[in-house]
Scaffold this active site. Structure first.
Site, PDB file in Angstrom:
ATOM      1  N   GLU A 166      -3.136   9.913  -6.309  1.00  0.00           N
ATOM      2  CA  GLU A 166      -2.725   8.514  -6.401  1.00  0.00           C
ATOM      3  C   GLU A 166      -3.151   7.727  -5.168  1.00  0.00           C
ATOM      4  OE1 GLU A 166       1.164   6.168  -7.997  1.00  0.00           O
ATOM      5  OE2 GLU A 166       1.532   7.755  -6.539  1.00  0.00           O
TER       6      GLU A 166
ATOM      7  N   ARG B 280       0.414   6.244   6.500  1.00  0.00           N
ATOM      8  CA  ARG B 280       1.840   6.549   6.350  1.00  0.00           C
ATOM      9  C   ARG B 280       2.315   7.528   7.421  1.00  0.00           C
ATOM     10  NH1 ARG B 280       4.278   6.683   0.290  1.00  0.00           N
ATOM     11  NH2 ARG B 280       3.523   4.651  -0.391  1.00  0.00           N
TER      12      ARG B 280
END
Length: 504
Positions: free
Chosen positions: A249, A258
């Site tokens: 994804e 992140r």
């Protein structure tokens, strides 16, 4: 006819390269089997038909196994009768050869050593055959990756088979178990598996077990990818174990952003606000250097199959070891055996991920979407029947964990915005094959795509702009980031344990 001539004729090996075998050891171990029940009980679990190189020895071993299964005595006479009844007595060289085995020179006390020698030669033959097959593939394949995957697969399979000890009596197993429990007692650790470094989750799971399939499911935007990445980072940076993230994804750049955002408290939105000031680059550089030697590996190719995952994971385990596999997420994978039914495909995917975990003996965290059914209920907390597209996911999984944030629905449907940058998330363990089902409360910090555990966590000031002096990690509650390093932190796990150095 000599023994070597007999082997050449029976096995039709002709001019093929010499293969490893020890005929005297094969004779000795078969002779020990004809010496009485005690030796049969010891030797049968250690060997199989393929361990014997001589074709006649394979026939004899198989006949001995049939006698045992039929609850009949095993000696030279009964063996000859069994072979004659099946029309195989002449194949092994008449009754005289059975008498030769029964009287072959051997020391009965060394029976297990004979068996180990026979098995070792069989493993060498398997290695030789594997190398020959890979060499043949090398001649006709244009893909180096295909050849390497084939070689790694064959080597791991041989190593796995070499560790199989066959059937064992219960007392040796009990003895090993008691020794294992003594080790746990001395270490003080409650966990038999891999720690997530979320204390409450680890207490509930008892650690992620080797060979386990752990499903992490939620509706979109609940934070399942964030939690999986947080756990992967903890395993790599604290346990120092290699981790593979198969991301179908997010791109590898998104995952790295992140990671930097969470480890150094950089507001995720600031990565989308160029031009970047010097303070931003300082924080990013400081975060990036923390991953310099972190054993995290990312594959972000779309539509990856279980076979490709297995091949890459096998290779890494062989080269560097392997602690954890993360797959994000299940419904985006492609089945190796495509069918007309998507439900059948997803069932095939979950089953293959479970088999992958067992073969590599590492835990697998596989993310999964949930159906919309939970949003149609008054109580929107997910239940097992909400798993999307296949009930076999629940069946194959060792643990099924859901993420639920009530604040998400308040913000989305009721227009209520939380004043705090921290909100509560419920981590619902709905299936746990190795422990209890329960709900664990974690803190969700969306600015940093970060889950943290601390009942006394103070809400950080809002930091949605380029004012980087407005918030620093030292403004968090002292209970959130304890002043200890990963080297000095207590490795025993308790409910009060706080993760050193990392905020997740």
């Amino acid at each position: 006819m000599t023994e070597a001539d007999f082997i050449n004729e029976t096995n039709n090996i002709g001019d093929t390269p010499k293969v490893p075998y020890n005929l005297e050891a094969e004779k000795a171990v078969l002779g020990c089997m004809l010496a009485g029940k005690n030796y049969l009980a010891t030797l049968l679990p250690l060997l199989n038909e393929g361990d014997f190189y001589a074709a006649r020895h394979q026939i004899i071993f198989k006949a001995i196994c049939r006698l045992v299964n039929e609850r009949k005595a095993v000696d030279a006479l009964t063996l000859a009768d069994k072979l004659e009844a099946s029309g195989q007595l002449e194949e092994i060289g008449t009754m005289a050869y059975i008498d030769e085995l029964a009287n072959a020179p051997r020391i009965l006390e060394n029976a297990q050593q004979y068996a180990k020698l026979v098995h070792s030669k069989a493993e060498l033959r398997q290695l030789q055959q594997a190398l020959q097959e890979v060499t043949a593939l090398l001649q006709k394949s244009d893909s180096a990756e295909e050849v390497m995957d084939s070689l790694v697969s064959k080597l791991l399979q041989i190593r796995k088979l070499s560790k199989d000890s066959g059937l064992q009596a219960i007392w040796p197993i009990m003895d090993e178990t008691l020794a294992y429990l003594q080790e746990i007692d001395k270490s003080g650790s409650r966990f038999r598996g891999l720690k997530t470094y979320y204390p409450s989750l680890d207490l509930a799971y008892g650690g992620l077990k080797p060979g386990s399939l752990n499903i992490l499911a939620a509706r979109p935007a609940m934070g399942k990818s964030a939690l999986a990445v947080n756990i992967a980072c903890n395993v790599a940076c604290l346990a120092k174990l290699p981790v593979i993230i198969f991301s179908l994804e997010m791109s590898k750049q998104e995952i790295s952003i992140r990671l930097m955002s969470g480890i150094n408290f950089i507001n995720a939105s600031d990565f989308n606000k160029p031009p970047f000031p010097q303070e931003f680059w300082s924080k990013v550089s400081e975060a990036a250097i923390k991953f310099y030697d972190a054993p995290i590996y990312i594959d972000d190719r779309p539509g990856i199959t279980p076979f490709e995952i297995l091949s890459k994971a096998r290779q890494l385990k062989l080269e560097k070891g392997l602690g954890l596999i993360v797959v994000d997420y299940l419904q985006l994978m492609q089945s190796d055996n495509r069918s007309d039914s998507r439900q059948q495909d997803v069932s095939d995917l979950s089953r293959n991920l479970k088999l992958l975990a067992k073969e590599l003996e590492v835990p697998v965290i596989a993310l999964s979407q949930l159906s919309r059914a939970c949003e149609a209920r008054q109580n929107r907390r997910p239940i097992l029947s909400d798993l999307r597209e296949s009930g076999s996911i629940e069946q194959d999984a060792d643990t099924v964990t859901f993420i639920y944030r009530d604040s998400y629905y308040k913000e989305k449907e009721e227009g209520i915005t939380e004043n705090s940058a921290v909100s509560e998330a419920e981590i619902i363990i709905a299936k746990n094959r190795h422990g209890k089902t329960t709900t664990v409360k974690l803190n969700w910090m969306p600015d940093y795509t970060l889950f943290a555990e601390n009942s006394n966590l103070e809400a950080p000031p809002e930091a949605h702009s380029q004012d980087f002096d407005e918030f620093t990690p030292d403004k968090l509650s002292p209970n959130f980031l304890p002043p200890v390093s990963s080297e000095t932190a207590d490795t025993s796990s308790t409910a009060e344990e706080i993760v050193p150095d990392l905020p997740f």
